[in-house]
Design an enzyme around this catalytic site. Structure first.
Site, PDB file in Angstrom:
ATOM      1  CG  ASP A 254      27.814  19.495  49.258  1.00  0.00           C
ATOM      2  OD1 ASP A 254      27.841  18.606  50.115  1.00  0.00           O
ATOM      3  OD2 ASP A 254      28.558  19.486  48.254  1.00  0.00           O
TER       4      ASP A 254
ATOM      5  CG  ASP B  32      22.232  25.211  48.912  1.00  0.00           C
ATOM      6  OD1 ASP B  32      22.921  25.574  49.889  1.00  0.00           O
ATOM      7  OD2 ASP B  32      22.718  24.683  47.916  1.00  0.00           O
TER       8      ASP B  32
ATOM      9  CG  ASP C 286      23.579  22.008  44.983  1.00  0.00           C
ATOM     10  OD1 ASP C 286      24.711  21.750  44.528  1.00  0.00           O
ATOM     11  OD2 ASP C 286      23.394  22.498  46.112  1.00  0.00           O
TER      12      ASP C 286
ATOM     13  CB  THR D  26      27.409  18.112  43.288  1.00  0.00           C
ATOM     14  OG1 THR D  26      28.170  18.644  44.377  1.00  0.00           O
ATOM     15  CG2 THR D  26      28.155  16.917  42.715  1.00  0.00           C
ATOM     16  CB  SER D  27      30.170  22.909  42.948  1.00  0.00           C
ATOM     17  OG  SER D  27      29.302  23.691  42.163  1.00  0.00           O
TER      18      SER D  27
ATOM     19  CE  LYS E 111      25.690  23.428  40.496  1.00  0.00           C
ATOM     20  NZ  LYS E 111      25.123  22.831  41.720  1.00  0.00           N
TER      21      LYS E 111
END
Length: 215
Positions: free
Chosen positions: A13, A161, A11, A104-105, A136
């Site tokens: 961020d 995270d 991931d 990543t989102s 996600k």
């Protein structure tokens, strides 16, 4: 850890970079503009695609796509204090380029700006919010990253995270390592957890598989 992995899936961020202050500023301004409870929003927005959060919270009559584009630009314009999680740059630089991906989102435009601000070199494979229709906690993004690397998701270690990302990694059948550098409270998890990458190193075997060492 004694298991060898075909690849690492990170991931971004909160896992490779700390962009929390920037995100909080942009989302707080958006929430206050629409009369949305900031604390309620902050409790669920991390690790989830922005457009999905906007659709969930936006008042009736608001155009989610227009709001998304405005919020995205606000985040792109606010990266002055985006930094790497301690040791992330050196850790990923030591990995074979074909053995890791970012998942990543964030939209690709924002991901590229934030990585550049933090001084991280992106890998060959980066899956963003633009690449999937289900974000996600659906596993689609991690499954896609593994496929593009030519490995099975079950042979990967996902680095995350946020609860949504952890759930996505689990659903993909991968092992999960939790990075806690940006957490303000303990996260209950059955997975391994480390604050950052400072005490970690990776051994690459003759087949290119990755073995994680601590200390």
């Amino acid at each position: 850890m004694t298991r060898r992995y075909a690849a690492f899936l990170f991931d971004m961020d909160g896992t490779l970079i700390n962009s929390i202050p920037s995100a909080v500023r942009a989302w707080t301004a958006w929430a206050e503009r629409h009369g949305i409870d900031v604390d309620e929003l902050m409790a669920v927005m991390h690790g989830v695609r922005a457009i999905e959060t906007i659709r969930r919270f936006a008042p009736p009559g608001v155009d989610p796509q227009a709001e998304f584009e405005g919020l995205l630009q606000a985040e792109i314009d606010d990266v002055a204090d985006v930094v790497e999680i301690a040791g992330a740059g050196a850790f990923t630089a030591a990995l074979p380029r074909e053995r890791w991906a970012i998942v990543t989102s964030a939209p690709r435009s924002l991901a590229e700006v934030r990585l550049r601000a933090a001084g991280l070199i992106p890998p060959a494979v980066m899956i963003t919010a633009d690449d999937v229709t289900r974000g996600k906690p659906a596993p689609d993004c991690f499954l896609m990253a593994a496929e593009r690397l030519g490995v099975a998701a079950g042979d990967c270690l996902v680095w995350e995270d946020a609860p949504a990302g952890i759930a996505a990694g689990e659903a993909a059948g991968a092992d999960v390592m939790v990075i806690t550098a940006t957490h303000h409270a303990p996260l209950e998890t059955r997975h391994g957890a480390v604050a950052d990458y400072g005490a970690l190193r990776v051994e690459v075997d003759g087949d290119g598989n990755l073995l994680l060492h601590a200390g």
